[in-house]
Write an enzyme that holds these catalytic residues in place. Structure first.
Site, PDB file in Angstrom:
ATOM      1  N   LYS A 111       3.298  40.760   8.228  1.00  0.00           N
ATOM      2  CA  LYS A 111       3.657  39.343   8.333  1.00  0.00           C
ATOM      3  C   LYS A 111       2.428  38.440   8.247  1.00  0.00           C
ATOM      4  O   LYS A 111       2.522  37.319   7.757  1.00  0.00           O
ATOM      5  CB  LYS A 111       4.445  39.066   9.617  1.00  0.00           C
ATOM      6  CG  LYS A 111       5.872  39.607   9.570  1.00  0.00           C
ATOM      7  CD  LYS A 111       6.779  38.909  10.560  1.00  0.00           C
ATOM      8  CE  LYS A 111       8.219  39.388  10.420  1.00  0.00           C
ATOM      9  NZ  LYS A 111       9.119  38.810  11.401  1.00  0.00           N
ATOM     10  N   LYS A 192      12.926  46.899   2.942  1.00  0.00           N
ATOM     11  CA  LYS A 192      13.984  46.754   3.962  1.00  0.00           C
ATOM     12  C   LYS A 192      14.863  45.532   3.672  1.00  0.00           C
ATOM     13  O   LYS A 192      14.347  44.480   3.303  1.00  0.00           O
ATOM     14  CB  LYS A 192      13.307  46.587   5.327  1.00  0.00           C
ATOM     15  CG  LYS A 192      14.247  46.632   6.501  1.00  0.00           C
ATOM     16  CD  LYS A 192      13.525  46.310   7.802  1.00  0.00           C
ATOM     17  CE  LYS A 192      13.499  44.822   8.068  1.00  0.00           C
ATOM     18  NZ  LYS A 192      13.410  44.436   9.479  1.00  0.00           N
ATOM     19  N   LYS A 195      16.853  39.474   6.750  1.00  0.00           N
ATOM     20  CA  LYS A 195      17.529  38.171   6.714  1.00  0.00           C
ATOM     21  C   LYS A 195      16.630  37.079   6.167  1.00  0.00           C
ATOM     22  O   LYS A 195      17.118  36.040   5.748  1.00  0.00           O
ATOM     23  CB  LYS A 195      18.104  37.811   8.074  1.00  0.00           C
ATOM     24  CG  LYS A 195      17.162  37.763   9.238  1.00  0.00           C
ATOM     25  CD  LYS A 195      17.926  37.304  10.482  1.00  0.00           C
ATOM     26  CE  LYS A 195      17.730  38.217  11.675  1.00  0.00           C
ATOM     27  NZ  LYS A 195      16.370  38.208  12.203  1.00  0.00           N
TER      28      LYS A 195
HETATM   29  P1  ATP Z   1      13.340  39.003   9.653  1.00  0.00           P
HETATM   30  O1  ATP Z   1      13.609  38.985   8.187  1.00  0.00           O
HETATM   31  O2  ATP Z   1      13.494  37.661  10.318  1.00  0.00           O
HETATM   32  O3  ATP Z   1      12.107  39.751  10.047  1.00  0.00           O
HETATM   33  P2  ATP Z   1      15.169  41.162  10.034  1.00  0.00           P
HETATM   34  O4  ATP Z   1      16.387  41.010   9.209  1.00  0.00           O
HETATM   35  O5  ATP Z   1      14.157  42.143   9.600  1.00  0.00           O
HETATM   36  O6  ATP Z   1      14.534  39.762  10.301  1.00  0.00           O
HETATM   37  P3  ATP Z   1      15.080  41.412  12.905  1.00  0.00           P
HETATM   38  O7  ATP Z   1      15.525  40.177  13.606  1.00  0.00           O
HETATM   39  O8  ATP Z   1      13.627  41.707  12.852  1.00  0.00           O
HETATM   40  O9  ATP Z   1      15.710  41.498  11.457  1.00  0.00           O
HETATM   41  O10 ATP Z   1      15.808  42.658  13.533  1.00  0.00           O
HETATM   42  C1  ATP Z   1      16.930  42.672  14.388  1.00  0.00           C
HETATM   43  C2  ATP Z   1      17.361  44.095  14.591  1.00  0.00           C
HETATM   44  O11 ATP Z   1      17.973  44.582  13.415  1.00  0.00           O
HETATM   45  C3  ATP Z   1      16.233  45.064  14.909  1.00  0.00           C
HETATM   46  O12 ATP Z   1      16.663  46.012  15.851  1.00  0.00           O
HETATM   47  C4  ATP Z   1      15.946  45.703  13.587  1.00  0.00           C
HETATM   48  O13 ATP Z   1      15.344  46.957  13.715  1.00  0.00           O
HETATM   49  C5  ATP Z   1      17.328  45.766  12.969  1.00  0.00           C
HETATM   50  N1  ATP Z   1      17.245  45.698  11.526  1.00  0.00           N
HETATM   51  C6  ATP Z   1      16.805  44.664  10.784  1.00  0.00           C
HETATM   52  N2  ATP Z   1      16.881  44.934   9.480  1.00  0.00           N
HETATM   53  C7  ATP Z   1      17.386  46.181   9.403  1.00  0.00           C
HETATM   54  C8  ATP Z   1      17.703  47.051   8.313  1.00  0.00           C
HETATM   55  N3  ATP Z   1      17.524  46.662   7.072  1.00  0.00           N
HETATM   56  N4  ATP Z   1      18.218  48.245   8.574  1.00  0.00           N
HETATM   57  C9  ATP Z   1      18.430  48.632   9.855  1.00  0.00           C
HETATM   58  N5  ATP Z   1      18.150  47.887  10.916  1.00  0.00           N
HETATM   59  C10 ATP Z   1      17.635  46.683  10.709  1.00  0.00           C
END
Ligand code: ATP
Ligand code: LTN
Length: 326
Positions: A111, A192, A195
């Site tokens: 990040k 990955k 969002k």
């Molecule tokens: P950002 O893009 O804002 O970093 P993110 O979509 O990666 O967000 P987080 O808010 O960091 O999501 O994660 C919330 C939860 O969802 C965490 O427990 C994370 O491990 C899980 N998570 C996020 N993306 C995934 C994914 N692609 N597959 C499985 N678990 C996920």
């Protein structure tokens, strides 16, 4: 009863990665453990946020939790910033955490490259996460694979504090789902699904309408082999679709490979879309009923009061151990 705790950031609309990696796990655990679920809004501001969007996302996230089957009678649901002890404990723990340890966190390395002039909060973020966990003596922390390192850091911090000051914190363990632990981006399946991804074509949001979901899955990147087979290295796109199918149906990868061994990618993609749509449509219906209801505020007021009481005790214990008292 063992305690389980997790939080999600209100940094955008939730994806099926969040659903599989975090929310679905909590729905399962709410019957086995004493459960705490919160909105990690203070984590979200470690990167720039639009204030109006942020406050909207906080409330949306609560409605999504409930719509996905989180039962407010079985969970304590709260907003991180409404409980003042998280930041207080975080400060003490920051002062007990070596700077170098934070610089080595994989998510910080990623990040900090994406954001010019990134904030100091981006570096200290895992310590705030440690205080979220340690304040409540959580036994287990369900997260996706990407957060495992942060839960391990929380454990290291707890061990260090206990060694130096006597027993203060319980050592938490991460709980990572085996299948579908990581849902990948549909356009670039080596990345990955996230969002806050720039290309929304690769991301399925929980609130996407049926047509959009079908379109995104139909255009997902695959390969030219036309064999539905799980092979992360050589077939990351198809493997991701198999993973999604497995996560939404509970079927094993082997059974999915067998079921689709004589079909083409077109049919397989349609059926992946079917299982995703069949799960998401009822969730969306319930979300629309909840989003403007008074129920959400009542749940949050109660969550704030319950967690302030628990957190206060832990904060006072830590403060005294460190010598912050008269
Ligand atoms: P950002 O893009 O804002 O970093 P993110 O979509 O990666 O967000 P987080 O808010 O960091 O999501 O994660 C919330 C939860 O969802 C965490 O427990 C994370 O491990 C899980 N998570 C996020 N993306 C995934 C994914 N692609 N597959 C499985 N678990 C996920
Ligand atoms: N960092 C996590 C969100 C988060 C969290 C927590 C998860 C903040 N505090 C405590 C589990 C326990 C994320 O970005 N997914």
């Amino acid at each position: 009863m063992k305690r389980v705790l997790t939080g999600l950031q209100p940094s955008g609309s939730l994806t099926i990665g969040n659903y599989v990696g975090a929310i679905k796990q909590m729905v399962k655990y709410q019957d086995e453990y004493e459960s705490f679920l919160f909105v990690a809004d203070m984590h979200a501001i470690t990167v720039p946020q639009d204030p109006k969007e942020l406050s909207k996302n906080i409330k949306n996230l609560i409605a999504i939790y409930l719509a996905c089957g989180i039962d407010p009678k079985k969970n304590t649901i709260f907003i991180q910033s409404e409980n003042l002890y998280h930041a207080n404990v975080s400060w003490i723990l920051e002062c007990l955490t070596p700077y170098g340890e934070l610089g080595r966190m994989t998510q910080f390395k990623d990040k900090s490259q994406k954001h010019q002039n990134f904030s100091a909060g981006l570096l200290t973020y895992p310590v705030l996460m440690a205080s979220d966990i340690l304040l409540y003596d959580a036994d287990f922390v369900p997260t996706g694979q990407d957060q495992k390192q942060h839960v391990e850091l929380a454990r290291n911090i707890a061990e260090r504090v206990n060694k130096k000051y006597g027993s203060v914190f319980k050592l938490p363990e991460p709980l990572i789902p085996e299948d579908g632990a990581k849902i990948m981006d549909l356009v670039d399946p080596t990345k990955k699904m996230s969002k806050s991804s720039e290309n929304i074509k690769g991301t399925i949001f929980i609130l996407d309408d049926e047509k959009t979901i079908r379109k995104k899955i139909a255009s997902a990147t695959t390969d030219s082999q036309m064999i539905v087979k799980f092979d992360l290295e050589n077939k990351p796109g198809i493997s991701n679709l198999i993973n999604i199918y497995a996560s939404f149906t509970g079927m094993s990868i082997k059974d999915i490979e067998n079921k689709y061994k004589d079909t083409n990618y077109g049919i397989f993609k349609t059926e992946v879309a079917d299982v995703v749509v069949n799960t998401l449509i009822p969730i969306q219906k319930r979300y629309n009923e909840l989003i403007n209801s008074k129920e959400i505020d009542e749940i949050l007021d109660s969550g704030r009061d319950i967690t302030m009481k628990i957190a206060k005790e832990k904060y006072i214990l830590l403060k005294e151990k460190v010598g912050l008292h008269r």
